[in-house]
Design a protein around this motif. Sequence first.
Motif, PDB file in Angstrom:
ATOM      1  N   CYS A   1       0.825  -1.217   0.000  1.00  0.00           N
ATOM      2  CA  CYS A   1       0.000   0.000   0.000  1.00  0.00           C
ATOM      3  C   CYS A   1       0.849   1.253   0.000  1.00  0.00           C
ATOM      4  O   CYS A   1       0.391   2.311  -0.393  1.00  0.00           O
ATOM      5  CB  CYS A   1      -0.961  -0.007   1.177  1.00  0.00           C
ATOM      6  N   ARG A   2       2.085   1.191   0.403  1.00  0.00           N
ATOM      7  CA  ARG A   2       3.064   2.287   0.391  1.00  0.00           C
ATOM      8  C   ARG A   2       2.661   3.470   1.267  1.00  0.00           C
ATOM      9  O   ARG A   2       3.126   4.584   1.062  1.00  0.00           O
ATOM     10  CB  ARG A   2       3.328   2.786  -1.044  1.00  0.00           C
ATOM     11  N   LEU A   3       1.771   3.234   2.194  1.00  0.00           N
ATOM     12  CA  LEU A   3       1.295   4.333   3.014  1.00  0.00           C
ATOM     13  C   LEU A   3       2.189   4.553   4.236  1.00  0.00           C
ATOM     14  O   LEU A   3       2.179   5.614   4.846  1.00  0.00           O
ATOM     15  CB  LEU A   3      -0.140   4.020   3.460  1.00  0.00           C
TER      16      LEU A   3
ATOM     17  N   GLN B   1       2.273  10.377   1.950  1.00  0.00           N
ATOM     18  CA  GLN B   1       0.957  10.004   2.469  1.00  0.00           C
ATOM     19  C   GLN B   1      -0.144  10.716   1.698  1.00  0.00           C
ATOM     20  O   GLN B   1      -1.147  10.110   1.315  1.00  0.00           O
ATOM     21  CB  GLN B   1       0.857  10.356   3.956  1.00  0.00           C
ATOM     22  N   ARG B   2       0.064  12.001   1.433  1.00  0.00           N
ATOM     23  CA  ARG B   2      -0.954  12.750   0.688  1.00  0.00           C
ATOM     24  C   ARG B   2      -1.168  12.148  -0.694  1.00  0.00           C
ATOM     25  O   ARG B   2      -2.290  11.960  -1.138  1.00  0.00           O
ATOM     26  CB  ARG B   2      -0.536  14.211   0.557  1.00  0.00           C
ATOM     27  N   SER B   3      -0.061  11.813  -1.361  1.00  0.00           N
ATOM     28  CA  SER B   3      -0.175  11.264  -2.708  1.00  0.00           C
ATOM     29  C   SER B   3      -0.860   9.900  -2.676  1.00  0.00           C
ATOM     30  O   SER B   3      -1.706   9.604  -3.510  1.00  0.00           O
ATOM     31  CB  SER B   3       1.203  11.113  -3.341  1.00  0.00           C
ATOM     32  N   CYS B   4      -0.477   9.082  -1.702  1.00  0.00           N
ATOM     33  CA  CYS B   4      -1.088   7.755  -1.593  1.00  0.00           C
ATOM     34  C   CYS B   4      -2.584   7.890  -1.364  1.00  0.00           C
ATOM     35  O   CYS B   4      -3.382   7.214  -2.019  1.00  0.00           O
ATOM     36  CB  CYS B   4      -0.480   6.977  -0.436  1.00  0.00           C
TER      37      CYS B   4
ATOM     38  N   PHE C   1      -4.378   8.789  -4.379  1.00  0.00           N
ATOM     39  CA  PHE C   1      -4.426   7.634  -5.277  1.00  0.00           C
ATOM     40  C   PHE C   1      -5.512   6.649  -4.855  1.00  0.00           C
ATOM     41  O   PHE C   1      -6.280   6.163  -5.672  1.00  0.00           O
ATOM     42  CB  PHE C   1      -3.042   6.983  -5.267  1.00  0.00           C
ATOM     43  N   PHE C   2      -5.597   6.395  -3.539  1.00  0.00           N
ATOM     44  CA  PHE C   2      -6.622   5.449  -3.075  1.00  0.00           C
ATOM     45  C   PHE C   2      -8.027   5.955  -3.381  1.00  0.00           C
ATOM     46  O   PHE C   2      -8.947   5.187  -3.574  1.00  0.00           O
ATOM     47  CB  PHE C   2      -6.511   5.231  -1.556  1.00  0.00           C
ATOM     48  N   LEU C   3      -8.162   7.268  -3.404  1.00  0.00           N
ATOM     49  CA  LEU C   3      -9.504   7.827  -3.589  1.00  0.00           C
ATOM     50  C   LEU C   3      -9.838   8.093  -5.048  1.00  0.00           C
ATOM     51  O   LEU C   3     -10.933   8.541  -5.354  1.00  0.00           O
ATOM     52  CB  LEU C   3      -9.643   9.118  -2.781  1.00  0.00           C
TER      53      LEU C   3
ATOM     54  N   GLN D   1     -11.633   6.809   5.681  1.00  0.00           N
ATOM     55  CA  GLN D   1     -12.146   8.078   6.217  1.00  0.00           C
ATOM     56  C   GLN D   1     -11.123   8.701   7.151  1.00  0.00           C
ATOM     57  O   GLN D   1     -10.768   9.877   7.028  1.00  0.00           O
ATOM     58  CB  GLN D   1     -13.440   7.827   7.016  1.00  0.00           C
ATOM     59  N   ASP D   2     -10.653   7.883   8.111  1.00  0.00           N
ATOM     60  CA  ASP D   2      -9.769   8.432   9.133  1.00  0.00           C
ATOM     61  C   ASP D   2      -8.469   8.944   8.531  1.00  0.00           C
ATOM     62  O   ASP D   2      -7.999  10.024   8.871  1.00  0.00           O
ATOM     63  CB  ASP D   2      -9.460   7.368  10.190  1.00  0.00           C
ATOM     64  N   TYR D   3      -7.878   8.132   7.637  1.00  0.00           N
ATOM     65  CA  TYR D   3      -6.596   8.540   7.068  1.00  0.00           C
ATOM     66  C   TYR D   3      -6.760   9.705   6.103  1.00  0.00           C
ATOM     67  O   TYR D   3      -5.871  10.552   5.992  1.00  0.00           O
ATOM     68  CB  TYR D   3      -5.926   7.350   6.373  1.00  0.00           C
ATOM     69  N   SER D   4      -7.882   9.766   5.380  1.00  0.00           N
ATOM     70  CA  SER D   4      -8.101  10.911   4.492  1.00  0.00           C
ATOM     71  C   SER D   4      -8.147  12.176   5.317  1.00  0.00           C
ATOM     72  O   SER D   4      -7.582  13.205   4.951  1.00  0.00           O
ATOM     73  CB  SER D   4      -9.436  10.798   3.759  1.00  0.00           C
ATOM     74  N   PHE D   5      -8.838  12.072   6.430  1.00  0.00           N
ATOM     75  CA  PHE D   5      -8.998  13.238   7.286  1.00  0.00           C
ATOM     76  C   PHE D   5      -7.651  13.664   7.859  1.00  0.00           C
ATOM     77  O   PHE D   5      -7.317  14.840   7.897  1.00  0.00           O
ATOM     78  CB  PHE D   5      -9.976  12.893   8.397  1.00  0.00           C
ATOM     79  N   LYS D   6      -6.873  12.678   8.271  1.00  0.00           N
ATOM     80  CA  LYS D   6      -5.646  13.009   8.980  1.00  0.00           C
ATOM     81  C   LYS D   6      -4.433  13.175   8.060  1.00  0.00           C
ATOM     82  O   LYS D   6      -3.592  14.027   8.304  1.00  0.00           O
ATOM     83  CB  LYS D   6      -5.358  11.894   9.996  1.00  0.00           C
TER      84      LYS D   6
END
Lengths: 540, 193
Positions: free
Chosen positions: A45-47, A93-96, A99-101, A120-125
């Motif tokens: 996932c490279r996150l 993280q922002r790029s990943c 990409f996920f979205l 949701q949580d990671y998008s927010f944070k």
Amino acid sequence: MPRIIIDGRPIDCREDISVLQAALDAGGDVPHYCYHPGLSIVASCRLCLMEMKVPNPRTQEPDWSPKLLPACQTPVRDGMEVRFHSERVRENQRSCMEFFLLNHPLDCPVCDQSGECWLQDYSFKFGRAESRMIDEKCKNPKKDVGPHTLLYQDRCVMCTRCVRFTQEISGTSELCVVNRGSRCEIDAFPGKPLANPLQGNVVDLCPVGALLDKQFLFRQRVWLLTSTPSICAGCATGCAIWVDHNQGTLWRLRPRYNPGVNDWWMCDDGRFGWRYVHDGKRIAAPRVRRGSEQTTPDWAAVPQLVRFRIEEHVRRHGGATLAAVLSPFMTCEEAWLLIRVLRDKAPASTLVLGPVPTAGETRHFPVGATGNTVKFTIQAEKCPNRRGIELLLAAAGGNVLTFEQFAEQAGKGEFKGAWIVGGYPQPWVDKATAKLAAQFELLIVQDIFENDLLPGAAIVLPACAWAEREGCFVNARGLIQPFQRALNPPAGAQRDGQYLYEIAGFQGLYSGVRVRAMMAEKIPAFAQLHEPPPMPRHAH
Amino acid sequence: MIRDEDIIRIAAPRLTAAERLYLPQVLDGMKTTLTHLFRRPVTVKYPEEKRALRVDNHRGLHRLNRDEQGRVACVACFMCSTACPAHCIHIVAGDAPWPDREKYPVQFDIDELRCIYCGMCEEACPVDAIELTPEYDFVGTTREQMVLDKEELLAVYDRTCGLKPRKNPRITGYPGTGHRGQSVPRPPADEAT
Ligand code: SF4
Ligand code: SF4
Ligand code: SF4
Ligand code: FES
């Protein structure tokens, strides 16, 4: 114990873990999807990428690596230095997240996962507020991958946790990744639906709302649920679970981390085996019969009444004609209270372990595993507390019989009074057992459903399902696992623990902890409880 | 426990001679009354006369909007019932019978007696399915009548949609609003860091 330095802060960590796990253990919130401590590591996932100091191949001196490295795949080494709070890591993280979205439908309002969704949580944070995607999103239909599970393909982040679970834990390999690139999909092999006895775990594992449970689908929003730590009563493994309930209604069970017992998993029999708790046909009030007259006494009168009937019986027929059948569905505390009541009034009375339900063979997973490779076990013994009752019977001493011996002797009329505890989710009174009722002058039955013993019973007390009980169960490995009460018993009923507590002559509210403290004085084993450590706060 | 040091004691101010006479205050009050006699009245003779309401933001009876195809627009996300401070919205969700929608409310009840007409539900709804209407004169003879179910709430929409059409700003791109796969304008270059 290796010591690593994360963002300049030294952290002592366990041996042989990844940097990611060390950071999570130290309370850090490192985003991750593909990493799960119970599964193999793929770093896809490279996150979780971080900046790390690695030996420079020319000089062998540790130096900041020009590329970010996956923290989930890098084992900790003493003295190693990593950076998590850095602009490069943030940018990744922002790029990943973007990409996920890209193809994610953003249908949170109708998605069951919302509220416990790591997207949701990671998008927010860690994500960014807007999408730069100008093309049509890939649309993907939802798929029926198995009898209990739906796959909403367009919500999937391709972490392959579900695929690895079916390969490594259940060993049944029903799921696979098909196609490549943006056309990547999870699917079940044709003609081989996701139907193994552990499949429910993929729903918990899935960090997003791609895999969902059909039975729970659309029933509740997860933020309305209260989670109470409990122990599954489905088999003798004694998996630690969460009971998720809302306003007195149970909605689902989820596994709770319990290393060495069930790790992160639970089986489907346990997961879906709670429906009987809300069965409308449960016994919900005490009943007392004298001759042909049946009444429903007030709960306040029950303790006195039960004590009086037992004393009367002992006066007339002597204590040796009295027996108690303890069910392996009772908690140790309840069984201890009942033994106390009986042995107090009639020291010569007989104690019996009730029938122990079994189904098939004990099964180990991954399928075909033996010895050290076993990752999960479903016991054939379908009750939670046989060992606990045996422990108490051994400690109580005196006359102790097996259920077969008891049935035989009772059939010959050797017992004139019996207190029989049921509480089995399945019907358990067969014809032969029902016939015994005629042998007793005083029959007290404590059960959850109507059965053929009840017409002959002088006193019927409602029993509780495990989610309404409080106390501890002793599992197949002999671990004493305490759990809390999640629900109240049906209206009109009282908790078994409560009325047994009062019958035993105590006053006030029953509490498992208080009774356990009294038990531990007599039986030291009950001072040694097995309580699993919590998962690190940001791990999943 | 109230601690002594937290108590502030205030002595009543002494009245002057003029104040003790009370006459200036009475005259002051009379002045206010007299000026109102010659002003335009703000009250109306309800129910014969009714005030004109600001249709857009009057917070009266709820309604459940319909989508373009006349189906209930609500997607049963429970946002409104979660946001509601009075806990008066009760939803039972189910599988939508329509192929283009996932979830819909099988049952949707609002207890209009418990409601405090704060408008939080309207604020929370991601598809603008629930809205407060300018209707304020609703009565019932029992408490049960004041619990509106889905059909009644849809009927309120049918009554009031002429007066106040559904907003539907289409902010979300998911099937409920029929905007799946809608393209989002590219943000200006300086924002896209
Ligand atoms: S379905 Fe869920 S667990 Fe499986 S790959 Fe997709 S996101 Fe991961
Ligand atoms: S107006 Fe306020 S109190 Fe009334 S239903 Fe909506 S959120 Fe609840
Ligand atoms: S917030 Fe809107 S869509 Fe969600 S349940 Fe309430 S009315 Fe329905
Ligand atoms: S790459 Fe490390 S968690 Fe996925």
